[in-house]
Design an enzyme around this catalytic site. Structure first.
Site, mmCIF file in Angstrom:
data_model
loop_
_atom_site.group_PDB
_atom_site.id
_atom_site.type_symbol
_atom_site.label_atom_id
_atom_site.label_comp_id
_atom_site.label_asym_id
_atom_site.label_seq_id
_atom_site.Cartn_x
_atom_site.Cartn_y
_atom_site.Cartn_z
ATOM 1 N N GLU A 63 1.345 10.397 46.964
ATOM 2 C CA GLU A 63 0.328 10.634 45.907
ATOM 3 C C GLU A 63 0.477 12.199 44.877
ATOM 4 O OE1 GLU A 63 -3.758 9.182 45.651
ATOM 5 O OE2 GLU A 63 -2.928 7.046 46.384
ATOM 6 N N HIS A 89 -1.385 -1.280 44.179
ATOM 7 C CA HIS A 89 -2.252 -1.481 43.821
ATOM 8 C C HIS A 89 -3.040 -1.804 42.864
ATOM 9 C CE1 HIS A 89 -3.739 0.519 47.839
ATOM 10 N NE2 HIS A 89 -2.706 1.912 47.347
ATOM 11 N N GLU A 104 1.174 -0.540 49.514
ATOM 12 C CA GLU A 104 0.268 -0.734 49.925
ATOM 13 C C GLU A 104 -0.383 -2.123 49.221
ATOM 14 O OE1 GLU A 104 -2.357 3.070 49.404
ATOM 15 O OE2 GLU A 104 -1.275 4.398 50.442
ATOM 16 N N ASP A 163 -3.138 -4.869 47.472
ATOM 17 C CA ASP A 163 -3.857 -5.282 47.118
ATOM 18 C C ASP A 163 -3.875 -4.872 45.312
ATOM 19 O OD1 ASP A 163 -4.876 -2.420 46.285
ATOM 20 O OD2 ASP A 163 -6.417 -2.552 48.036
HETATM 21 C C1 XIL Z 1 -8.089 4.644 51.125
HETATM 22 C C2 XIL Z 1 -8.350 3.990 52.099
HETATM 23 O O1 XIL Z 1 -8.282 2.687 52.220
HETATM 24 C C3 XIL Z 1 -10.287 4.102 51.678
HETATM 25 O O2 XIL Z 1 -10.683 3.970 52.768
HETATM 26 C C4 XIL Z 1 -10.472 5.462 51.030
HETATM 27 O O3 XIL Z 1 -12.219 5.460 50.702
HETATM 28 C C5 XIL Z 1 -10.463 5.842 50.142
HETATM 29 O O4 XIL Z 1 -8.645 5.624 49.965
HETATM 30 N N1 XIL Z 1 -3.818 5.538 48.352
HETATM 31 C C6 XIL Z 1 -3.958 5.626 49.659
HETATM 32 C C7 XIL Z 1 -4.462 5.241 50.763
HETATM 33 O O5 XIL Z 1 -2.488 6.454 49.896
HETATM 34 O O6 XIL Z 1 -5.061 6.665 51.817
HETATM 35 C C8 XIL Z 1 -5.498 5.055 50.504
HETATM 36 O O7 XIL Z 1 -6.493 5.034 51.022
HETATM 37 C C9 XIL Z 1 -5.477 4.057 48.940
HETATM 38 C C10 XIL Z 1 -4.729 4.695 47.691
#
Ligand code: XIL
Length: 575
Positions: free
Chosen positions: A380, A464, A495, A497
């Site tokens: 990020e 996400h 990632e 979801d």
């Molecule tokens: C998230 C975790 O899953 C949570 O447990 C935490 O509270 C917040 O972070 N992008 C990323 C991850 O690269 O590291 C993040 O993980 C979700 C968003």
């Protein structure tokens, strides 16, 4: 706790037994230590030696001739922005599991120097841990110092202990404390001192997992003996933690279907150590469905590097070993990030930050050299806001960017390449799946990195989908992957979801994004951010028990949602 949950845990305990050693070995009442290779002539009937198990992987613990030496790591879980802080006591996740029935007693012999408080945890349920919080479920903590003996009990119904008692004592340097489940009470004793509280059913699920902790900066203490004894009609036995591979991968598993496409596409999920060792159903899905795992939170800086001179690889190693046992690749997450950094790292003077960052990268990537397929080197890098020139996002402001400007990215990748020359190196970002200023800013950034000869191999699209209507258009995403391929870069879905949608819309989003990935040869992997809503990252962790979100392909009962069938169909169509 709902009965159904308790029943599930009870079932888990008996399945664990069956997996470990067959039905006969599962009956705690047989009174023998059924673990192969248990020490010496074997424990007396009804008594088991818990130190004979694996204590070499407990964070802060060192096994020596006198027992397990416990060094305080001061582990805290902080919020993403580094504020807050909740104790994160080490659990011996890979260690012996005590199976119990009826009344039993655990005796611990502690050698402790002045100024130290020795803490021993007995968990009926392993805590649930994420990177911003920890939820204690059923368990108890016994602490002993010069002047105090204390017993805290958690019942899974709230963050605070339901009992927290202390008694004044004068403890010698070596003391044996015992914890007993006896006639509906939990009783702690040391010498003549006794503390007794009602048992809210801490060990009803039938097993005990151990943890140890110490005060950082005070002299280490040693757990010199740890034994369990059956009382009355009870029974005790020891099982090793199940870490073995699961060889049968059903032909309709996501990984088997991906292999059948003939493409080199890994199917992955973010995974965590606690549920892998404590939840059979989770472990079975992890082992059978996926060919890659992302180290969900275990390798974020606050976990792996809790103090300037202390690294803790125990949970990352557990994940890497689990992956190897199941012929899965590891996608490691993440070396350099503005969030999830321990307070000491955030407080580093500007002039020292480059050294701290590159040492961190060198040590962590070096530790996993040869064991991971890829790293998220920088996570990020873009600002969440459109705050740069031309109304596009600039670089995210954080401790590394503040000290080095954009060059922190170059330095992180260069250090990672030197530490693990074989690993593929990724930059990982959210919100770049759609057209617009965020994608443009990301594209321009990787062009600059390529022009400067930075050793970057690929870009992760987090994907996400958390806001209503925040949908990904597969065709736009596909074109972004193609644009990166033209720069000589790989891409991955890192990632995904999908939160707050109907099961049908959720299924379409998962399948559409997988389809985009399958249609571009540069797309190397498709990974979800978790497996099941039982441990999803959007859970309302302030509620007890946890109130799960709905963003993952398997629901909280581990039943597949329509998303699973949709992912399978998409893979079948790509054959
Ligand atoms: C998230 C975790 O899953 C949570 O447990 C935490 O509270 C917040 O972070 N992008 C990323 C991850 O690269 O590291 C993040 O993980 C979700 C968003």
């Amino acid at each position: 706790m709902p009965n159904v949950f308790r029943a599930r845990l009870a079932l888990f305990a008996s399945v664990l037994c069956l997996l470990a050693g067959g039905a006969a070995a599962c009956d705690p009442s047989d009174g023998r230590d059924a673990r192969p290779g248990a020490s010496g002539a074997g424990p007396a009937p009804g008594r088991v030696d818990l130190l004979a198990g694996d204590w070499s992987h407990v964070p802060g613990g060192t096994v020596g001739p006198g027992g397990v030496r416990v060094h305080g790591l001061g582990r805290q879980i902080v919020l993403q922005d580094g504020t807050g802080g909740q104790p994160h006591p080490p659990v011996n996740l890979r260690g012996p599991r005590l199976m119990v029935r009826g009344d039993f007693q655990v005796g611990a012999t502690v050698h402790r120097a002045a100024g130290q408080t020795a803490s021993l945890y007995l968990y009926g349920e392993v805590p649930i841990v994420y990177d911003e919080w920890l939820q204690n479920r059923r368990g108890l903590r016994v602490s002993v110092s010069e002047r105090e003996l204390s017993l805290a009990v958690w019942d899974g119904g709230s963050a605070a202990p339901v009992e927290d008692r202390t008694a004044s004592v004068t403890s010698p340097a070596t003391v044996t404390v015992t914890v007993e489940r006896h006639g509906g009470d939990l009783v702690l004793s040391a010498g003549d001192t006794r503390v007794s509280v009602p048992d809210p059913g801490v060990f009803d699920a039938g097993s005990v997992t151990f943890g140890v902790d110490a005060v950082p900066g005070a002299p280490d203490w040693t757990l010199a003996a740890l034994e369990a004894t059956a009382r009355d009609d009870g029974g005790v036995a020891v099982r090793d933690t199940p870490m073995a591979g699961q060889s049968a991968k059903p032909s309709d598993s996501l990984r088997a279907l991906a292999e059948a496409t003939g493409r080199r596409l890994s199917i992955g999920a973010a995974m965590a150590a606690e549920p892998l060792v404590s939840d059979d159903g989770y472990r079975a899905l992890a082992a059978t469905q996926f060919s890659m795992l992302t180290t969900e939170n275990a390798l974020k800086p606050q976990f792996v590097h809790p103090m300037p001179d202390t690294y803790d690889f125990t949970e990352g190693d557990l994940l890497a070993d689990f992956a190897a046992a199941n012929h899965m690749q590891v996608h490691a997450h993440t070396l350099v990030f503005g969030e999830a950094n321990p307070p000491w790292m955030r407080q580093t003077a500007l002039a020292d930050r480059e050294r701290v960052m590159t040492d961190h990268v060198k040590t962590v990537a070096g530790h996993y050299r040869g064991r991971v397929a890829a790293w998220d080197v920088v996570n990020e890098p873009l600002s969440p806001d459109d705050d740069g020139p031309d109304g596009a996002p600039g670089l995210r402001e954080h401790l590394w960017q503040e000290a080095m400007g954009e060059s922190y990215i170059d330095k992180a990748f260069t250090a990672a390449r030197a530490a693990d020359p074989e690993a593929k190196l990724y930059l990982n970002e959210f919100g770049a799946e759609a057209d617009g200023p965020r994608w443009d800013a990301l594209y321009d950034l990787v062009v600059r990195l390529k022009e400067r000869g930075v050793p970057i191999d690929g870009v992760g699209f987090q994907s996400h989908i958390h806001e209503a209507g925040d949908h990904i258009d597969p065709e736009v995403l596909r074109s972004h992957i193609a644009d990166l391929a033209e720069l000589g870069l790989s891409a991955r879905i890192s990632e995904i979801d999908v939160y707050g949608e109907s099961p049908r819309v959720q299924a379409d989003q998962f399948a559409g994004v997988l389809g985009a990935c399958l249609s571009e040869p540069a797309c190397t992997s498709f990974s979800t951010w978790g497996i099941t809503d039982r441990y999803g990252s959007t859970a309302e962790h302030d509620s007890y028990p946890l109130e799960p979100g709905d963003e993952l392909p398997w629901d909280q009962r581990l039943h597949p949602k329509p998303a699973v069938a949709a992912l399978r169909d998409t893979l079948r169509a790509a054959r």
